[in-house]
Design a protein around this motif. Structure first.
Motif, PDB file in Angstrom:
ATOM      1  N   LEU A 146      25.562  48.124  64.185  1.00 30.62           N
ATOM      2  CA  LEU A 146      25.371  48.530  65.571  1.00 30.62           C
ATOM      3  C   LEU A 146      26.642  48.324  66.384  1.00 30.62           C
ATOM      4  N   ALA A 147      27.296  47.190  66.199  1.00 39.72           N
ATOM      5  CA  ALA A 147      28.527  46.916  66.944  1.00 39.72           C
ATOM      6  C   ALA A 147      29.619  47.935  66.611  1.00 39.72           C
ATOM      7  N   ASN A 148      29.774  48.265  65.316  1.00 39.40           N
ATOM      8  CA  ASN A 148      30.794  49.227  64.915  1.00 39.40           C
ATOM      9  C   ASN A 148      30.499  50.628  65.439  1.00 39.40           C
ATOM     10  N   ILE A 149      29.244  51.060  65.276  1.00 43.58           N
ATOM     11  CA  ILE A 149      28.881  52.414  65.703  1.00 43.58           C
ATOM     12  C   ILE A 149      28.974  52.543  67.209  1.00 43.58           C
ATOM     13  N   LEU A 150      28.513  51.524  67.921  1.00 41.22           N
ATOM     14  CA  LEU A 150      28.574  51.569  69.384  1.00 41.22           C
ATOM     15  C   LEU A 150      30.021  51.622  69.868  1.00 41.22           C
ATOM     16  N   TYR A 151      30.886  50.875  69.207  1.00 43.90           N
ATOM     17  CA  TYR A 151      32.310  50.941  69.562  1.00 43.90           C
ATOM     18  C   TYR A 151      32.856  52.349  69.335  1.00 43.90           C
ATOM     19  N   GLY A 152      32.477  52.964  68.202  1.00 43.53           N
ATOM     20  CA  GLY A 152      32.939  54.322  67.928  1.00 43.53           C
ATOM     21  C   GLY A 152      32.433  55.328  68.941  1.00 43.53           C
ATOM     22  N   LEU A 153      31.172  55.186  69.354  1.00 41.04           N
ATOM     23  CA  LEU A 153      30.607  56.112  70.338  1.00 41.04           C
ATOM     24  C   LEU A 153      31.258  55.955  71.707  1.00 41.04           C
ATOM     25  N   ARG A 154      31.647  54.749  72.062  1.00 45.92           N
ATOM     26  CA  ARG A 154      32.216  54.498  73.387  1.00 45.92           C
ATOM     27  C   ARG A 154      33.738  54.611  73.419  1.00 45.92           C
ATOM     28  N   ASN A 155      34.336  54.816  72.262  1.00 51.51           N
ATOM     29  CA  ASN A 155      35.793  54.896  72.202  1.00 51.51           C
ATOM     30  C   ASN A 155      36.253  56.317  72.546  1.00 51.51           C
ATOM     31  N   VAL A 156      35.987  56.686  73.782  1.00 51.12           N
ATOM     32  CA  VAL A 156      36.319  58.022  74.276  1.00 51.12           C
ATOM     33  C   VAL A 156      37.413  57.889  75.334  1.00 51.12           C
ATOM     34  N   SER A 157      38.455  58.667  75.184  1.00 49.78           N
ATOM     35  CA  SER A 157      39.568  58.585  76.132  1.00 49.78           C
ATOM     36  C   SER A 157      39.178  59.194  77.479  1.00 49.78           C
ATOM     37  N   GLY A 158      39.870  58.761  78.500  1.00 48.61           N
ATOM     38  CA  GLY A 158      39.626  59.297  79.835  1.00 48.61           C
ATOM     39  C   GLY A 158      39.915  60.785  79.929  1.00 48.61           C
ATOM     40  N   GLU A 159      40.895  61.272  79.164  1.00 47.15           N
ATOM     41  CA  GLU A 159      41.215  62.703  79.181  1.00 47.15           C
ATOM     42  C   GLU A 159      40.054  63.536  78.687  1.00 47.15           C
ATOM     43  N   HIS A 160      39.394  63.056  77.608  1.00 50.27           N
ATOM     44  CA  HIS A 160      38.242  63.789  77.086  1.00 50.27           C
ATOM     45  C   HIS A 160      37.104  63.822  78.098  1.00 50.27           C
ATOM     46  N   ARG A 161      36.886  62.695  78.769  1.00 47.75           N
ATOM     47  CA  ARG A 161      35.833  62.652  79.793  1.00 47.75           C
ATOM     48  C   ARG A 161      36.147  63.649  80.918  1.00 47.75           C
TER      49      ARG A 161
END
Length: 262
Positions: A146-161
């Motif tokens: 859960l910790a790894n997957i959640l980190y991957g899901l939230r590891n979104v750059s500001g440019e992409h947002r």
């Protein structure tokens, strides 16, 4: 990339074989250095004799094979269920931080309790059987995943947002278009590191609860002073775990290379 894949797989396979050889050498050296009695501390050749050339070797292989299938089933069901649970919770946490704040402390408490303490309690609640084993394996697997997957899901750059918002996208669009594809390496990494945990959880559950599989076989062998069977069971599950981990590591590395090229 396609031409280098066979070489990559061959290289990783050779490394796995070398790791097995080094493990056998260390195993022998440790027993010899500490002068462990040969009746208790079996060497690699003793395990080989027990499984392949000694009296009753065929029966030993048959019994060990049946126990191995049970252990793989116990670990496999909990492994898949644990990863699936972690993935679903990670998705929910992305939309609801409140839900994360409610569930995560409880999950941390469950994970901090040693399995040898938790196993009898879960067995009393769920009974002796597959449900209790699967529950224990899920508890071991899902929190690190859960910790790894959640980190991957939230590891979104500001440019992409900013790009998603500029084109009128919402949080769901960001998740589907950016977060989910970007979390695939984290998902495979979680699948890789969860393999040993799933095996340990299943073995402890078999040892303390069901008495089946290789965990139960080791427990019974110790009680009966059958040290050759004990070592053969331990070596078998260690070898299977090493091979499974190596296969998933190869897949993980291939996925990472594909993403690096993109």
């Amino acid at each position: 990339m396609s031409t280098s894949i066979p070489r990559f797989i061959l290289r990783r396979t050779v490394m796995t074989v070398l790791a097995i050889i080094v493990t056998c050498v260390l195993w022998t050296l440790i027993l010899e250095i500490f002068k462990v009695n040969t009746m208790i501390g079996k060497r690699p050749w003793d395990v080989y004799r027990f499984l392949f050339v000694g009296d009753g070797a065929a029966q030993n292989r048959q019994t060990l094979g049946a126990d191995l299938l049970v252990a793989v089933r116990d670990a496999g069901i909990g492994y898949v269920a644990g990863l699936l649970t972690a993935f679903i919770l990670a998705l929910l946490f992305c939309f609801s931080p409140i839900l994360e704040n409610i569930i995560m402390p409880t999950a941390m408490v469950l994970r901090s309790i040693p399995l040898v303490v938790m196993t009898p309690l879960i067995t009393l609640i769920l009974g002796i059987g597959q449900k209790s084993v699967t529950t224990l394996v899920i508890i071991v697997v899902f929190l690190p995943a859960l910790a790894n997957i959640l980190y991957g899901l939230r590891n979104v750059s500001g440019e992409h947002r900013d790009v998603i918002r500029a084109f009128g996208g919402n949080a769901l669009t960001l998740l589907l278009k950016v977060s989910l594809p970007g979390s695939i390496p984290s998902l495979f990494a979680s699948a890789r590191v969860s393999i040993p945990s799933a095996v340990v959880g299943a073995m402890i559950a078999e040892w303390l609860s069901t008495g089946e599989g290789l965990g139960g076989s080791i427990s019974k062998a110790v009680a009966a002073f059958s040290y050759s069977r004990m070592w053969a069971s331990a070596v078998t599950i260690a070898l299977v775990t090493m091979v499974a981990y190596s296969v998933m590591s190869i897949i993980d590395d291939l996925v990472a290379r594909l993403y690096a090229q993109d």
